[in-house]
Scaffold this motif. Structure first.
Motif, PDB file in Angstrom:
ATOM      1  N   SER A 103       0.840  -1.195   0.000  1.00  0.00           N
ATOM      2  CA  SER A 103       0.000   0.000   0.000  1.00  0.00           C
ATOM      3  C   SER A 103       0.876   1.246   0.000  1.00  0.00           C
ATOM      4  CB  SER A 103      -0.906  -0.003   1.238  1.00  0.00           C
ATOM      5  OG  SER A 103      -1.511   1.253   1.403  1.00  0.00           O
ATOM      6  N   LEU A 104       0.788   2.002  -1.076  1.00  0.00           N
ATOM      7  CA  LEU A 104       1.594   3.219  -1.164  1.00  0.00           C
ATOM      8  C   LEU A 104       1.130   4.272  -0.172  1.00  0.00           C
ATOM      9  CD1 LEU A 104       2.056   3.461  -5.029  1.00  0.00           C
ATOM     10  CD2 LEU A 104       3.782   2.907  -3.328  1.00  0.00           C
ATOM     11  N   THR A 105      -0.150   4.271   0.175  1.00  0.00           N
ATOM     12  CA  THR A 105      -0.645   5.230   1.165  1.00  0.00           C
ATOM     13  C   THR A 105      -0.064   4.929   2.540  1.00  0.00           C
ATOM     14  OG1 THR A 105      -2.680   5.497  -0.096  1.00  0.00           O
ATOM     15  CG2 THR A 105      -2.717   6.203   2.208  1.00  0.00           C
ATOM     16  N   ALA A 106      -0.048   3.659   2.924  1.00  0.00           N
ATOM     17  CA  ALA A 106       0.545   3.286   4.218  1.00  0.00           C
ATOM     18  C   ALA A 106       2.031   3.641   4.237  1.00  0.00           C
ATOM     19  CB  ALA A 106       0.349   1.800   4.480  1.00  0.00           C
ATOM     20  N   TYR A 107       2.704   3.409   3.128  1.00  0.00           N
ATOM     21  CA  TYR A 107       4.121   3.754   3.034  1.00  0.00           C
ATOM     22  C   TYR A 107       4.324   5.259   3.198  1.00  0.00           C
ATOM     23  CZ  TYR A 107       8.800   4.220   1.096  1.00  0.00           C
ATOM     24  OH  TYR A 107      10.123   4.533   0.914  1.00  0.00           O
ATOM     25  N   GLY A 108       3.483   6.055   2.550  1.00  0.00           N
ATOM     26  CA  GLY A 108       3.584   7.505   2.665  1.00  0.00           C
ATOM     27  C   GLY A 108       3.317   7.995   4.078  1.00  0.00           C
ATOM     28  N   VAL A 109       2.309   7.405   4.738  1.00  0.00           N
ATOM     29  CA  VAL A 109       1.992   7.797   6.115  1.00  0.00           C
ATOM     30  C   VAL A 109       3.173   7.473   7.028  1.00  0.00           C
ATOM     31  CG1 VAL A 109       0.511   7.228   8.082  1.00  0.00           C
ATOM     32  CG2 VAL A 109      -0.502   7.626   5.836  1.00  0.00           C
ATOM     33  N   LEU A 110       3.830   6.354   6.818  1.00  0.00           N
ATOM     34  CA  LEU A 110       4.977   5.971   7.645  1.00  0.00           C
ATOM     35  C   LEU A 110       6.204   6.835   7.354  1.00  0.00           C
ATOM     36  CD1 LEU A 110       4.586   2.106   7.418  1.00  0.00           C
ATOM     37  CD2 LEU A 110       4.125   3.546   9.408  1.00  0.00           C
ATOM     38  N   PHE A 111       6.253   7.425   6.171  1.00  0.00           N
ATOM     39  CA  PHE A 111       7.393   8.253   5.797  1.00  0.00           C
ATOM     40  C   PHE A 111       7.463   9.549   6.604  1.00  0.00           C
ATOM     41  CE2 PHE A 111       8.851  11.726   2.890  1.00  0.00           C
ATOM     42  CZ  PHE A 111      10.200  11.409   2.900  1.00  0.00           C
ATOM     43  N   VAL A 112       6.323  10.116   6.938  1.00  0.00           N
ATOM     44  CA  VAL A 112       6.308  11.423   7.623  1.00  0.00           C
ATOM     45  C   VAL A 112       6.981  11.354   9.000  1.00  0.00           C
ATOM     46  CG1 VAL A 112       4.833  13.276   8.480  1.00  0.00           C
ATOM     47  CG2 VAL A 112       4.329  12.207   6.280  1.00  0.00           C
ATOM     48  N   PRO A 113       6.640  10.385   9.878  1.00  0.00           N
ATOM     49  CA  PRO A 113       7.353  10.351  11.171  1.00  0.00           C
ATOM     50  C   PRO A 113       8.839  10.002  11.035  1.00  0.00           C
ATOM     51  CG  PRO A 113       5.693   8.613  11.081  1.00  0.00           C
ATOM     52  CD  PRO A 113       5.543   9.434   9.853  1.00  0.00           C
ATOM     53  N   ALA A 165       3.608  11.905  -4.683  1.00  0.00           N
ATOM     54  CA  ALA A 165       4.387  13.137  -4.504  1.00  0.00           C
ATOM     55  C   ALA A 165       3.911  13.935  -3.296  1.00  0.00           C
ATOM     56  CB  ALA A 165       4.320  13.991  -5.762  1.00  0.00           C
ATOM     57  N   GLY A 166       2.635  13.853  -2.973  1.00  0.00           N
ATOM     58  CA  GLY A 166       2.126  14.567  -1.796  1.00  0.00           C
ATOM     59  C   GLY A 166       2.793  14.109  -0.517  1.00  0.00           C
ATOM     60  N   TRP A 167       2.936  12.790  -0.340  1.00  0.00           N
ATOM     61  CA  TRP A 167       3.615  12.272   0.859  1.00  0.00           C
ATOM     62  C   TRP A 167       5.086  12.640   0.829  1.00  0.00           C
ATOM     63  CZ3 TRP A 167       0.681  11.258   4.656  1.00  0.00           C
ATOM     64  CH2 TRP A 167      -0.569  10.690   4.474  1.00  0.00           C
ATOM     65  N   LEU A 168       5.683  12.580  -0.356  1.00  0.00           N
ATOM     66  CA  LEU A 168       7.094  12.924  -0.490  1.00  0.00           C
ATOM     67  C   LEU A 168       7.337  14.386  -0.117  1.00  0.00           C
ATOM     68  CD1 LEU A 168       9.974  12.275  -1.425  1.00  0.00           C
ATOM     69  CD2 LEU A 168       9.232  12.746  -3.753  1.00  0.00           C
ATOM     70  N   TYR A 169       6.512  15.290  -0.654  1.00  0.00           N
ATOM     71  CA  TYR A 169       6.645  16.704  -0.321  1.00  0.00           C
ATOM     72  C   TYR A 169       6.295  16.962   1.148  1.00  0.00           C
ATOM     73  CZ  TYR A 169       7.036  17.711  -5.308  1.00  0.00           C
ATOM     74  OH  TYR A 169       7.437  17.758  -6.609  1.00  0.00           O
ATOM     75  N   GLY A 170       5.291  16.267   1.653  1.00  0.00           N
ATOM     76  CA  GLY A 170       4.896  16.451   3.052  1.00  0.00           C
ATOM     77  C   GLY A 170       6.008  16.075   4.015  1.00  0.00           C
ATOM     78  N   GLY A 171       6.612  14.914   3.793  1.00  0.00           N
ATOM     79  CA  GLY A 171       7.712  14.485   4.659  1.00  0.00           C
ATOM     80  C   GLY A 171       8.915  15.397   4.547  1.00  0.00           C
ATOM     81  N   THR A 172       9.197  15.848   3.331  1.00  0.00           N
ATOM     82  CA  THR A 172      10.313  16.770   3.131  1.00  0.00           C
ATOM     83  C   THR A 172      10.024  18.110   3.799  1.00  0.00           C
ATOM     84  OG1 THR A 172      10.786  15.659   1.035  1.00  0.00           O
ATOM     85  CG2 THR A 172      11.815  17.798   1.401  1.00  0.00           C
ATOM     86  N   LEU A 173       8.774  18.556   3.728  1.00  0.00           N
ATOM     87  CA  LEU A 173       8.386  19.801   4.394  1.00  0.00           C
ATOM     88  C   LEU A 173       8.506  19.673   5.909  1.00  0.00           C
ATOM     89  CD1 LEU A 173       7.175  22.663   4.095  1.00  0.00           C
ATOM     90  CD2 LEU A 173       4.934  21.603   4.294  1.00  0.00           C
TER      91      LEU A 173
END
Length: 154
Positions: free
Chosen positions: A54-64, A119-127
């Motif tokens: 799941s790319l969404t789960a991966y993105g959510v885990l990327f932020v922390p 890209a939203g998760w990528l930019y969010g985590g980078t932000l």
């Protein structure tokens, strides 16, 4: 409401004391990159195993993970955190991205597609990493300025 006994620490004070007792590693720039890439790769494999990639789960885990990387990098290497987290995001996508026909080209196409769609998760985590680094840098500069003001004249 239940009030604490006089002299007892408030709930906020207990939380702050507990947070200060947490590990506070200081990673070099390279160490923070390796930490972030290793954790994201591990989370990518776990995501594939538990959630079926799941790319969404991966993105959510990327932020922390981005936040921890920005908090744990040492002061001298603060500017590396916003650089290494997007690289780690891409590295961790290898097990999660669809492979298409199963070859190298299909895997690369899956990674590029995942980078575009997430890209939203990528930019969010980078932000998050960038904002944390900016706040830490401002606090460091203020501390140095205060120390310089309090220094006796030579």
């Amino acid at each position: 409401p239940v009030r604490p006994a006089p002299g007892a620490p408030s709930p906020v004070a207990r939380v702050v004391r507990a947070l200060r007792g947490m590990p506070n590693p200081r990673l070099t720039g390279l160490g923070s990159g390796l930490f972030c890439a290793a954790v994201m790769t591990l989370l990518g494999f776990l995501d594939e195993l538990l959630f079926g990639a799941s790319l969404t789960a991966y993105g959510v885990l990327f932020v922390p993970v981005s936040l921890l990387t920005a908090l744990w990098v040492r002061r001298g290497d603060l500017l590396t955190a916003p650089v290494v987290v997007p690289i780690a995001f891409a590295v961790g996508l290898v097990p999660v991205a669809e492979s298409g026909d199963g070859g190298l080209g299909g895997r690369l196409m899956g990674i590029v597609t995942a980078l575009a769609t997430e890209a939203g998760w990528l930019y969010g985590g980078t932000l998050v990493a960038g904002s944390t680094v900016i706040v830490r840098r401002i606090r460091l500069m203020r501390r140095r300025a205060a120390a310089a003001r309090n220094r006796p004249p030579a």
